[in-house]
Scaffold this active site. Structure first.
Site, PDB file in Angstrom:
ATOM      1  N   HIS A   1       9.251  -2.753   2.541  1.00  0.00           N
ATOM      2  CA  HIS A   1       9.819  -3.997   1.994  1.00  0.00           C
ATOM      3  C   HIS A   1      10.104  -4.930   3.172  1.00  0.00           C
ATOM      4  O   HIS A   1       9.196  -5.249   3.919  1.00  0.00           O
ATOM      5  CB  HIS A   1      11.050  -3.606   1.165  1.00  0.00           C
ATOM      6  CG  HIS A   1      11.638  -4.669   0.312  1.00  0.00           C
ATOM      7  ND1 HIS A   1      11.021  -5.865   0.048  1.00  0.00           N
ATOM      8  CD2 HIS A   1      12.838  -4.736  -0.354  1.00  0.00           C
ATOM      9  CE1 HIS A   1      11.788  -6.609  -0.733  1.00  0.00           C
ATOM     10  NE2 HIS A   1      12.909  -5.943  -0.982  1.00  0.00           N
TER      11      HIS A   1
ATOM     12  N   HIS B   1       0.682  -6.135  -1.837  1.00  0.00           N
ATOM     13  CA  HIS B   1       1.914  -6.522  -2.533  1.00  0.00           C
ATOM     14  C   HIS B   1       1.851  -6.012  -3.954  1.00  0.00           C
ATOM     15  O   HIS B   1       0.775  -6.001  -4.561  1.00  0.00           O
ATOM     16  CB  HIS B   1       2.057  -8.056  -2.528  1.00  0.00           C
ATOM     17  CG  HIS B   1       3.442  -8.502  -2.813  1.00  0.00           C
ATOM     18  ND1 HIS B   1       3.927  -8.637  -4.080  1.00  0.00           N
ATOM     19  CD2 HIS B   1       4.457  -8.809  -1.975  1.00  0.00           C
ATOM     20  CE1 HIS B   1       5.186  -9.030  -4.018  1.00  0.00           C
ATOM     21  NE2 HIS B   1       5.535  -9.137  -2.751  1.00  0.00           N
TER      22      HIS B   1
ATOM     23  N   ASP C   1       5.159 -10.912   5.361  1.00  0.00           N
ATOM     24  CA  ASP C   1       5.574 -10.288   6.622  1.00  0.00           C
ATOM     25  C   ASP C   1       4.482 -10.228   7.676  1.00  0.00           C
ATOM     26  O   ASP C   1       4.745  -9.843   8.809  1.00  0.00           O
ATOM     27  CB  ASP C   1       6.074  -8.859   6.352  1.00  0.00           C
ATOM     28  CG  ASP C   1       7.385  -8.874   5.611  1.00  0.00           C
ATOM     29  OD1 ASP C   1       8.243  -9.681   5.989  1.00  0.00           O
ATOM     30  OD2 ASP C   1       7.545  -8.090   4.663  1.00  0.00           O
TER      31      ASP C   1
HETATM   32  N1  ACO Z   1      -2.832  -0.702   3.846  1.00  0.00           N
HETATM   33  C1  ACO Z   1      -3.774   0.157   3.379  1.00  0.00           C
HETATM   34  N2  ACO Z   1      -3.883   0.526   2.083  1.00  0.00           N
HETATM   35  C2  ACO Z   1      -2.982   0.002   1.229  1.00  0.00           C
HETATM   36  C3  ACO Z   1      -1.996  -0.903   1.637  1.00  0.00           C
HETATM   37  C4  ACO Z   1      -1.947  -1.249   3.002  1.00  0.00           C
HETATM   38  N3  ACO Z   1      -1.025  -2.110   3.454  1.00  0.00           N
HETATM   39  N4  ACO Z   1      -1.252  -1.259   0.574  1.00  0.00           N
HETATM   40  C5  ACO Z   1      -1.753  -0.598  -0.475  1.00  0.00           C
HETATM   41  N5  ACO Z   1      -2.809   0.165  -0.092  1.00  0.00           N
HETATM   42  C6  ACO Z   1      -3.680   0.978  -0.937  1.00  0.00           C
HETATM   43  C7  ACO Z   1      -3.000   2.268  -1.348  1.00  0.00           C
HETATM   44  O1  ACO Z   1      -3.262   3.314  -0.444  1.00  0.00           O
HETATM   45  C8  ACO Z   1      -3.621   2.500  -2.708  1.00  0.00           C
HETATM   46  O2  ACO Z   1      -4.914   2.998  -2.521  1.00  0.00           O
HETATM   47  P1  ACO Z   1      -5.503   4.135  -3.516  1.00  0.00           P
HETATM   48  O3  ACO Z   1      -5.623   3.435  -4.840  1.00  0.00           O
HETATM   49  O4  ACO Z   1      -6.788   4.527  -2.927  1.00  0.00           O
HETATM   50  O5  ACO Z   1      -4.495   5.241  -3.535  1.00  0.00           O
HETATM   51  C9  ACO Z   1      -3.770   1.098  -3.288  1.00  0.00           C
HETATM   52  O6  ACO Z   1      -3.890   0.236  -2.140  1.00  0.00           O
HETATM   53  C10 ACO Z   1      -2.589   0.647  -4.122  1.00  0.00           C
HETATM   54  O7  ACO Z   1      -1.405   0.796  -3.343  1.00  0.00           O
HETATM   55  P2  ACO Z   1       0.015   1.117  -3.951  1.00  0.00           P
HETATM   56  O8  ACO Z   1       0.831   1.799  -2.900  1.00  0.00           O
HETATM   57  O9  ACO Z   1      -0.120   1.803  -5.269  1.00  0.00           O
HETATM   58  O10 ACO Z   1       0.558  -0.341  -4.213  1.00  0.00           O
HETATM   59  P3  ACO Z   1       2.054  -0.722  -4.482  1.00  0.00           P
HETATM   60  O11 ACO Z   1       2.037  -1.901  -5.351  1.00  0.00           O
HETATM   61  O12 ACO Z   1       2.848   0.444  -4.945  1.00  0.00           O
HETATM   62  O13 ACO Z   1       2.592  -1.098  -3.017  1.00  0.00           O
HETATM   63  C11 ACO Z   1       3.198  -2.240  -1.088  1.00  0.00           C
HETATM   64  C12 ACO Z   1       2.838  -2.364  -2.569  1.00  0.00           C
HETATM   65  C13 ACO Z   1       4.378  -1.283  -0.917  1.00  0.00           C
HETATM   66  C14 ACO Z   1       3.663  -3.611  -0.583  1.00  0.00           C
HETATM   67  C15 ACO Z   1       1.978  -1.748  -0.295  1.00  0.00           C
HETATM   68  O14 ACO Z   1       0.917  -2.662  -0.423  1.00  0.00           O
HETATM   69  C16 ACO Z   1       2.283  -1.498   1.189  1.00  0.00           C
HETATM   70  O15 ACO Z   1       2.749  -0.400   1.542  1.00  0.00           O
HETATM   71  N6  ACO Z   1       2.048  -2.498   2.067  1.00  0.00           N
HETATM   72  C17 ACO Z   1       2.370  -2.341   3.475  1.00  0.00           C
HETATM   73  C18 ACO Z   1       3.844  -2.603   3.685  1.00  0.00           C
HETATM   74  C19 ACO Z   1       4.199  -4.050   3.549  1.00  0.00           C
HETATM   75  O16 ACO Z   1       3.562  -4.923   4.109  1.00  0.00           O
HETATM   76  N7  ACO Z   1       5.283  -4.303   2.806  1.00  0.00           N
HETATM   77  C20 ACO Z   1       5.802  -5.646   2.619  1.00  0.00           C
HETATM   78  C21 ACO Z   1       5.588  -6.120   1.232  1.00  0.00           C
HETATM   79  S1  ACO Z   1       6.181  -7.774   1.034  1.00  0.00           S
HETATM   80  C22 ACO Z   1       7.845  -7.595   0.928  1.00  0.00           C
HETATM   81  O17 ACO Z   1       8.370  -6.615   0.512  1.00  0.00           O
HETATM   82  C23 ACO Z   1       8.655  -8.665   1.372  1.00  0.00           C
END
Ligand code: ACO
Length: 449
Positions: free
Chosen positions: A288, A327, A383
């Site tokens: 987050h 996201h 971010d």
């Molecule tokens: N890098 C690589 N792969 C990713 C990323 C990433 N940043 N984000 C998601 N994925 C992949 C997952 O591995 C998953 O792949 P799969 O279907 O093969 O298993 C797919 O994309 C879906 O990901 P989820 O984790 O189910 O997506 P969710 O909606 O739960 O997560 C989140 C959203 C937490 C923001 C995620 O994209 C992430 O971890 N991003 C990196 C951290 C980040 O930048 N957070 C800031 C968000 S903005 C904020 O909070 C202000």
């Protein structure tokens, strides 16, 4: 925006109901062969509680909806922030984020989020005065700060100190009193920059700089952070404006993890300081608001543009995530990231270019052409570029999530207030699907194998 507050139609087995409303969903339970009509509310939602009427036996609990991580559950009706994740749209109280970032100030946007409309000249003057004159903290807070180790993370300090503020303002417990509630909200918005600056100065072993009420919200924050001795810190107007815009972009983002914590803790009628400390803890995590810090560490670790392909390869192989990408709601470019990218150019003209920018740009270029990221609809989020700007401005990495928490305080408070004024809200209490043992007897220790 005024919203229609319809009550849910009772979901009853067919035949027991006269005329079904037009917006309904027909459900047939194949376990019993019975059919049900359930009202579809505005926002294309059904009330989860309506599902309870669907049962096999009369004394069943009724059907539950199972939604780990709330991926498809609306927990409230809100008139504060609108997001269309597919089209990359973000609006506060109806106003597009691009217009607010270009023309507004942070305190104007704070007023908008809290009160519902942009302030008039008199209203913003009064609000600015209120905020400016609540920036000091009780001297005992400094003793509390002194108890932290020199290398304590600023977010850990902030979470603790904000929670401790509840003991300085015990009247804050009276959350149903509008006037009292407003006073605490003003205090929190006013004191967050002071606490953040003090946490930073503690870390650096520098004397605390008290608030200067003649300065603007942002300029005062920068002065408390960076002033040395008698020399007043006079930041470049471009940098003050950049911080103000970054604050606008981070001010609210509807029902994310930390805001849900704010509403959840607040739903037990805890005071706002305790609830906000909980929300900050939610924000602290690297998935987050801690992501801006994680992005910077990731870019530093990659170290050079030439190592970007290898890093991307590792991400695709499951060796970690590309921080600052992806996201839950945005499945296209985060509109905030677009604006931040533009601010970066203006900031770097003053501070000089952050060498990490080239690595970030190359990461983005490769990721946006790669099927792994395209197929999962992963784009830069708020971010991805913010940390590079903060670093160029001289902020230490540990302060990045704090720079998110200061403006988000406004959003948390606006959402908390909306929750308290919503007659449909009660103490938050989700259900579970129990998957553990059935009843079994206690076995004395000597008989356990
Ligand atoms: N890098 C690589 N792969 C990713 C990323 C990433 N940043 N984000 C998601 N994925 C992949 C997952 O591995 C998953 O792949 P799969 O279907 O093969 O298993 C797919 O994309 C879906 O990901 P989820 O984790 O189910 O997506 P969710 O909606 O739960 O997560 C989140 C959203 C937490 C923001 C995620 O994209 C992430 O971890 N991003 C990196 C951290 C980040 O930048 N957070 C800031 C968000 S903005 C904020 O909070 C202000």
């Amino acid at each position: 925006m005024a919203r229609d507050r319809r009550t849910a139609a009772e979901a009853k087995p067919k035949g027991e109901e006269a005329a079904a409303p037009q917006n309904t969903l027909s459900i047939t339970d194949n376990r019993t062969g019975r059919s049900y009509e359930i009202e579809v509310l505005e926002g294309d939602a059904i009330r989860a509680a309506d599902l309870r009427k669907i049962r096999v036996m009369d004394d069943d609990f009724g059907l539950l909806s199972y939604d780990p991580a709330y991926v498809n559950t609306a927990s409230c009706r809100s008139a504060i922030t609108f997001i269309d994740g597919d089209r990359g749209i973000l609006r506060y109280r109806g106003h597009p984020i691009e217009q607010l970032a270009e023309q507004g100030t942070f305190l104007e946007v704070a007023y908008l989020l809290l009160k519902g409309d942009l302030p008039t000249r008199d209203q913003i003057a009064a609000f600015t005065h209120e905020i400016t004159y609540h920036t000091y903290v009780h001297e005992n807070v400094l003793k509390l700060l002194d108890g932290f180790r020199y290398d304590a993370h600023a977010m850990g300090i902030m979470i603790s100190v904000v929670a401790a503020l509840s003991t300085f303002y015990p009247e804050a417990k009276d959350v149903r009193n509008d006037e009292n509630r407003w006073r605490q909200m003003v205090r929190l918005i006013a004191k967050m920059p002071t606490l953040a600056a003090f946490a930073y100065r503690h870390h650096r072993g520098l004397p605390y700089v008290y608030p200067d009420n003649s300065l603007s919200y942002t300029a005062n924050f920068l002065n408390m952070l960076f002033r040395i001795g008698d020399r007043e810190h006079t930041p470049q107007p471009v940098l003050v404006r950049a911080i103000d815009v970054l604050f606008i972009l981070h001010a609210d983002h509807e029902q994310n993890c930390s805001t849900s914590v704010m509403r959840g803790v607040g739903s037990s009628l805890a005071d706002p300081y305790s609830a906000l400390a909980g929300a900050m803890a939610g924000l602290y995590g690297p998935l987050h608001g801690g992501a801006n810090e994680a992005v910077l560490r990731m870019l530093t670790e990659i170290g050079h543009v030439s190592r970007v392909p290898e890093f991307i390869h590792g991400v695709k192989a499951g060796k970690g995530r590309l921080m600052g990408f992806g996201h839950r709601v945005y499945k296209s470019y985060d509109p905030r990231a677009k604006i931040i990218k533009q601010i970066a150019d203006q900031v770097f003209e003053v501070t000089g270019r952050n060498p990490l920018l080239d690595i970030a740009l190359e990461l983005e270029r490769i990721a946006l052409e790669d099927d792994y990221f395209i197929s999962r609809r992963l784009y830069p989020n708020v971010d991805f570029y913010s940390g590079i700007i903060y670093q160029a401005m001289g902020f230490p990495v540990e302060l990045f999530p704090v720079l998110f928490a200061i403006p988000r305080t406004v959003g948390w408070l606006a959402q908390w207030q909306e929750m308290l004024e919503d007659s449909e809200q009660k103490i938050a209490r989700p259900r579970q699907i129990y998957v553990g043992h059935g009843e079994r007897p206690y076995v004395p220790l000597e008989l356990r194998s």
